[in-house]
Structure formats: C-alpha cells, structure tokens
Design an enzyme around this catalytic site. Structure first.
Site, PDB file in Angstrom:
ATOM      1  N   LYS A 119       0.845  -1.199   0.000  1.00 52.72           N
ATOM      2  CA  LYS A 119       0.000   0.000   0.000  1.00 52.72           C
ATOM      3  C   LYS A 119       0.882   1.251   0.000  1.00 52.72           C
ATOM      4  O   LYS A 119       0.622   2.205  -0.731  1.00 52.72           O
ATOM      5  CB  LYS A 119      -0.931  -0.015   1.222  1.00 52.72           C
ATOM      6  CG  LYS A 119      -2.037  -1.048   1.069  1.00 52.72           C
ATOM      7  CD  LYS A 119      -2.779  -1.338   2.362  1.00 52.72           C
ATOM      8  CE  LYS A 119      -3.746  -2.510   2.162  1.00 52.72           C
ATOM      9  NZ  LYS A 119      -4.361  -3.010   3.378  1.00 52.72           N
ATOM     10  N   ASP A 130     -11.028   2.930   4.376  1.00 54.41           N
ATOM     11  CA  ASP A 130     -11.488   1.545   4.181  1.00 54.41           C
ATOM     12  C   ASP A 130     -13.016   1.508   4.076  1.00 54.41           C
ATOM     13  O   ASP A 130     -13.582   0.541   3.566  1.00 54.41           O
ATOM     14  CB  ASP A 130     -11.075   0.673   5.383  1.00 54.41           C
ATOM     15  CG  ASP A 130      -9.789  -0.101   5.121  1.00 54.41           C
ATOM     16  OD1 ASP A 130      -9.488  -0.347   3.940  1.00 54.41           O
ATOM     17  OD2 ASP A 130      -9.112  -0.466   6.099  1.00 54.41           O
ATOM     18  N   GLN A 134      -4.253  -1.739   9.643  1.00 52.77           N
ATOM     19  CA  GLN A 134      -4.200  -3.059   8.988  1.00 52.77           C
ATOM     20  C   GLN A 134      -4.813  -4.125   9.912  1.00 52.77           C
ATOM     21  O   GLN A 134      -4.425  -4.249  11.068  1.00 52.77           O
ATOM     22  CB  GLN A 134      -2.728  -3.398   8.666  1.00 52.77           C
ATOM     23  CG  GLN A 134      -2.561  -4.702   7.930  1.00 52.77           C
ATOM     24  CD  GLN A 134      -3.199  -4.695   6.535  1.00 52.77           C
ATOM     25  OE1 GLN A 134      -3.063  -3.742   5.775  1.00 52.77           O
ATOM     26  NE2 GLN A 134      -3.915  -5.751   6.196  1.00 52.77           N
TER      27      GLN A 134
END
Ligand code: NAD
Length: 305
Positions: free
Chosen positions: A52, A119, A96
């Site tokens: 990422k 997200d 994460q």
C-alpha cells in the site's frame, strides 16, 4: 470468446486518472496523505502494508507509516489513531487488520474519524453506503464495480449472486449492486456458508461474485452459459512451486471459463483493484477535506466540496 478481465490494466488506467486528480490537488497546494498503522508481526500483514505504501508513492500520495508493538496495550493503538485523526497532513487512515486479540476490533473501526476512514468500515460510512449515499465505498467491492464497468457489463435488471457475507466484501458488494444508479440496479442474492444448494443459485445468475475464501468452490457446472464471473477469492494451496504454494481463487478458472462470457483470473483480477481503490478513497478524502473539486474516475461527477 470469453473475455478474461485484466485487473492490472484496469487498475493502471484508474491510477493514471488518480494521478491527474493529485496534480489538480497539488495545484491547490494539497498533497493527499495516507497513514497506515500496523499492530502485528504477521509477514502477510507487513507485505500488505508495504504494498500500500509503495502504491501511494507511485501516484504521489504521501505515505505515513506507524507501527505499534503487537504486545503493547490497546490504548497505544487508540492514541496513535487519535493523533492521526488530529493531524491535518493525514487525509486517510488505515489500520491493517487483523489486530491482536486483546484489541477490540470494532472499537478500532469506530475510533477512526469517518472523514478519514478510507477503508469505509466505520459504522457511519457503512450506514451511508446502505442508505445509498456512500462517502467511501469499501475498496474491494468498489474495485469489482469498476471492473464490471470497464468490461461494459451493465448490471441493471440482471440477477446477481454474491457468494459470501463478510463485512468487508460480501455485504458491501451486495449493497452496491442493489443501489439505484450505474453499477447497481441488480436483483441481488447473497449466499453464504449455510446456503442450501449453492450451485442451484449460482447457475441461475447473470453475474456471480465469489468471495467465500474457499479454493475453487465454484466450478463450471455451477455457472450459467454466458454469465459474468468475478472471483474475489485469494487462497493459498500447496503446490510444487518454489514457494511450496500457489494462489487460487474461489472459482475453478478453467471449467468456469468454458461457460462465462467475462471472467477474472486469480491473481491479476480483483487484487490489483483493491489497492487502487484505496488510493481513490484517499484522493477523495483529501478533496473533500480540503474543499477542492476533482473528477474522480467512474464517479460520474466531480466531488463537490
Ligand atoms: P470471510 O472469511 O470473512 O467471509 C467468507 C464468507 O464466505 C462468509 O460470509 C461465509 O459465510 C461464506 N462462505 C464460506 N464458505 C462458503 C461456502 N461453502 N458456500 C457459500 N458461502 C461460503 O472472507 P472475506 O474477508 O470476505 O474474503 C473472502 C475471500 O476474498 C478470501 O479468499 C480473501 O482472501 C479474498 N479477498 C480478496 C481481496 C482482494 O483484494 N482480491 C480482498 C479481500 C478479500
């Protein structure tokens, strides 16, 4: 002829368009910033986070990485998120998953400023998606939506079957498919681990989206002639390779390809789209926060500040 969708090519095209948006932001003195937070020493999580960060760098998003010792008290993670919520250089925050067992995962999702929740898992953003006015669409289902668009698949009036009901893929995918508007308007069925006779459901579908996390669960006999098949699954199976494993999807590619009109491979299908859509959400977050109107790919209209 079956169209095998190239997720790398579609992802690259969208990243190029995002780079243009980033130039527009730069002209207004804005550099989008994405903070990643890792509280794990799992090598797979470390790999995801570094992928990422690299993708951010490539398009001109500033990547800001934080690590929290997996044995540290949960409060340390929450304090990190609080600081990032207050940091004006940070437009997007990604913690994460998975976090260690002693950290309340739902509290983590709630702790992120909904305006920085790239997200799209904060309850406010989930609610907005369900209500039909999403701020940040979750990356994987949004990536699937743009892949379908890239393949000229019109979902309106089609029968879609989503296999999987997770919060990160199955449920938001189904929610996107039932929304009014482009990429939606599908008659959508969600199948899951307790579904009776999965094949009977998938065989009737015009669009099958597999997100069960079960290797090659869906084979050609479960696919209707001419269906569109999107394989979200990524499963490691033992194989006689250098690494000792290979990646396979939830769909048995070769037999399904015989029936499908459009199909995604694994790897190289949905995977590259997921990170692309994270970049997309970060650019959108920066544009919204800083009040700069940019034209996001596939959005159909510029983001209004
Ligand atoms: P999950 O384990 O949280 O959910 C799996 C879902 O599938 C569950 O809702 C379960 O009810 C359903 N299911 C399991 N077995 C089934 C069966 N036999 N029949 C019907 N339904 C069944 O997984 P997830 O996080 O939603 O991920 C699903 C898959 O997608 C995994 O392989 C994951 O690695 C992959 N994934 C890929 C990407 C990507 O970028 N390509 C992103 C996220 C997840």
């Amino acid at each position: 002829m079956t169209h095998v969708l190239d997720g790398n090519a579609v992802g690259d095209r969208i990243r190029g368009e995002l780079a243009d948006c980033i130039d527009e932001l730069a002209a207004e003195g804005v550099t989008p910033g994405l903070a990643t937070v890792l509280m794990s020493d799992d090598p797979a999580s470390e790999t995801y986070v570094s992928m990422k960060a690299r993708a951010c760098e490539e398009v001109g998003i500033e990547g800001i990485h934080h690590e929290v010792d997996p044995d540290a008290p949960a409060e340390e993670l929450f304090e990190t998120v609080d600081r990032l919520n207050d940091d004006p250089a940070v437009h997007g925050i990604l913690v994460q998953m998975p976090v260690p067992d002693h950290v309340d995962k739902r509290r983590v999702l709630r702790s992120i400023d909904p305006g920085k929740d790239v997200d799209g898992f904060h309850p406010e953003n989930v609610g907005r998606l369900v209500a039909g006015h999403p701020r940040f669409k979750p990356c994987t289902p949004h990536g699937v939506q743009l892949l379908l668009e890239a393949a000229d698949v019109d979902t309106e009036g089609k029968d879609a079957v989503v296999v999987g009901r997770s919060d990160i893929v199955g449920k938001p995918m189904a929610n996107l498919l039932i929304q009014k508007g482009p990429g939606g308007n599908a008659t959508t069925t969600i199948c899951h681990s307790r579904t009776d006779d999965l094949g009977a459901k998938t065989r009737e579908a015009d669009v099958v989206i597999a997100a069960a996390g079960y290797p090659e669960l869906i084979d050609g006999s479960m696919i209707g002639e001419g269906a569109v098949v999107i394989d979200v699954g990524v499963n490691r199976v033992e194989a006689d390779t250098e690494k000792g494993y290979e990646l396979v999807g939830d769909v048995e590619f070769e037999s399904a390809k015989e029936k499908a009109s459009v199909i995604t491979p694994v790897p190289g299908g949905v995977g590259p789209m997921t990170i692309t859509m994270l970049l997309y959400n970060t650019v959108k977050a920066a544009a919204l926060r800083e009040g700069v109107a940019v034209s996001l790919p596939g959005e159909g209209r510029p983001v209004e500040p």
